[in-house]
Design a protein around this motif. Structure first.
Motif, PDB file in Angstrom:
ATOM      1  N   SER A   1      -0.599  -1.767  -4.714  1.00  0.00           N
ATOM      2  CA  SER A   1      -1.955  -2.288  -4.588  1.00  0.00           C
ATOM      3  C   SER A   1      -2.776  -1.379  -3.698  1.00  0.00           C
ATOM      4  N   ALA A   2      -4.059  -1.324  -3.987  1.00  0.00           N
ATOM      5  CA  ALA A   2      -5.008  -0.629  -3.121  1.00  0.00           C
ATOM      6  C   ALA A   2      -6.016  -1.637  -2.574  1.00  0.00           C
ATOM      7  N   GLY A   3      -5.676  -2.920  -2.691  1.00  0.00           N
ATOM      8  CA  GLY A   3      -6.583  -3.966  -2.245  1.00  0.00           C
ATOM      9  C   GLY A   3      -6.910  -3.876  -0.764  1.00  0.00           C
ATOM     10  N   LYS A   4      -8.137  -4.209  -0.420  1.00  0.00           N
ATOM     11  CA  LYS A   4      -8.581  -4.127   0.961  1.00  0.00           C
ATOM     12  C   LYS A   4      -8.419  -5.441   1.717  1.00  0.00           C
ATOM     13  N   THR A   5      -8.122  -6.505   1.009  1.00  0.00           N
ATOM     14  CA  THR A   5      -7.928  -7.805   1.648  1.00  0.00           C
ATOM     15  C   THR A   5      -6.599  -8.393   1.175  1.00  0.00           C
TER      16      THR A   5
ATOM     17  N   HIS B   1       0.823  -1.208   0.000  1.00  0.00           N
ATOM     18  CA  HIS B   1       0.000   0.000   0.000  1.00  0.00           C
ATOM     19  C   HIS B   1       0.857   1.258   0.000  1.00  0.00           C
TER      20      HIS B   1
ATOM     21  N   GLN C   1      -6.843  -9.712  -2.371  1.00  0.00           N
ATOM     22  CA  GLN C   1      -6.838  -8.666  -3.394  1.00  0.00           C
ATOM     23  C   GLN C   1      -5.430  -8.127  -3.617  1.00  0.00           C
TER      24      GLN C   1
END
Length: 226
Positions: free
Chosen positions: A165-169, A160, A172
């Protein structure tokens, strides 16, 4: 059963492609063969150590397995030790009772179904007690069998901050990393990101002054001067 994301291409600008390439090129220059900090001498020891490391530090696991593997470094020996015999070796590690049950159950399955050998295929690994996708990914990647990026708290944080990545999990983030990390670096990216997060891009106050990729980090301004 969930499968690990396969490497795929992600549409990014040429400038972003160059930035990501340079990030991992610099990691490569620092360490061309990064490895887990867990001590092991065989696939069985690796699977056991990784399973024990959940919610525990590598240091604490190594202290325990140094003694444990001296007496039980195979599934057969682990079964002979038994759950009650195993517990004193790993009592200093979090969730040790659950982990002891899983380690002994895994040893039994390996003896009964796999001739005492660790199966080095994802589905078979994930069928072992206490071995989820993350543990399987760590094992397969560490042994250079299958490129995988297991996302722990360090990898999640660094990904992040670097805007990889901007994945929340974790799943992701894993998918994003598998898509954006250049293929030549895929088997090593997992370790580079963990080590970077463990020793440089730490949680509370990252050591930007010692960072080899600080000029490539979009988040540097958030921490410098604080």
């Amino acid at each position: 059963m969930a499968k690990a994301p396969k490497p795929r291409k992600k549409r990014v600008s040429p400038a972003e492609q160059a930035r990501v390439e340079e990030i991992f090129h610099r990691f490569l220059a620092l360490s061309d063969d990064p490895r887990t900090e867990l001590n092991y001498a065989s696939p069985y020891e690796l699977v056991t150590a990784v399973a024990l490391s959940a919610q525990a530090t590598d240091v604490s696991v190594n202290k325990a397995t140094t003694r444990l593997f001296a007496v039980a470094d195979t599934p057969q020996k682990m079964l002979a030790l038994g759950e009650e015999g195993l517990i004193p070796f790993i009592a200093s590690i979090g969730l040790f009772r659950t982990k002891a049950k899983n380690v002994i159950a895994t040893a039994a399955i390996l003896m009964e179904q796999h001739g005492g050998e660790v199966p080095l295929e994802r589905e078979a690994l994930m069928a072992l007690p206490g071995v989820g996708r993350k543990t399987a990914s760590v094992v397969l990647n560490e042994l250079r069998i299958e490129p995988a990026i297991a996302v722990d708290t360090h990898v999640f944080r660094v990904s992040h901050r670097l805007k990889l990545s901007a994945g929340k999990t974790p799943d992701q983030v894993e998918a994003d990393l598998m898509a954006i990390v250049p293929e030549p670096y895929l088997t090593r990216a997992h370790h580079w990101l963990i080590l970077h997060g463990r020793y440089t891009c730490v949680a509370r106050r990252p050591k930007c002054e010692d960072c080899p990729i600080d000029d490539l980090c979009p988040s540097k301004s958030l921490f410098v001067g604080r």
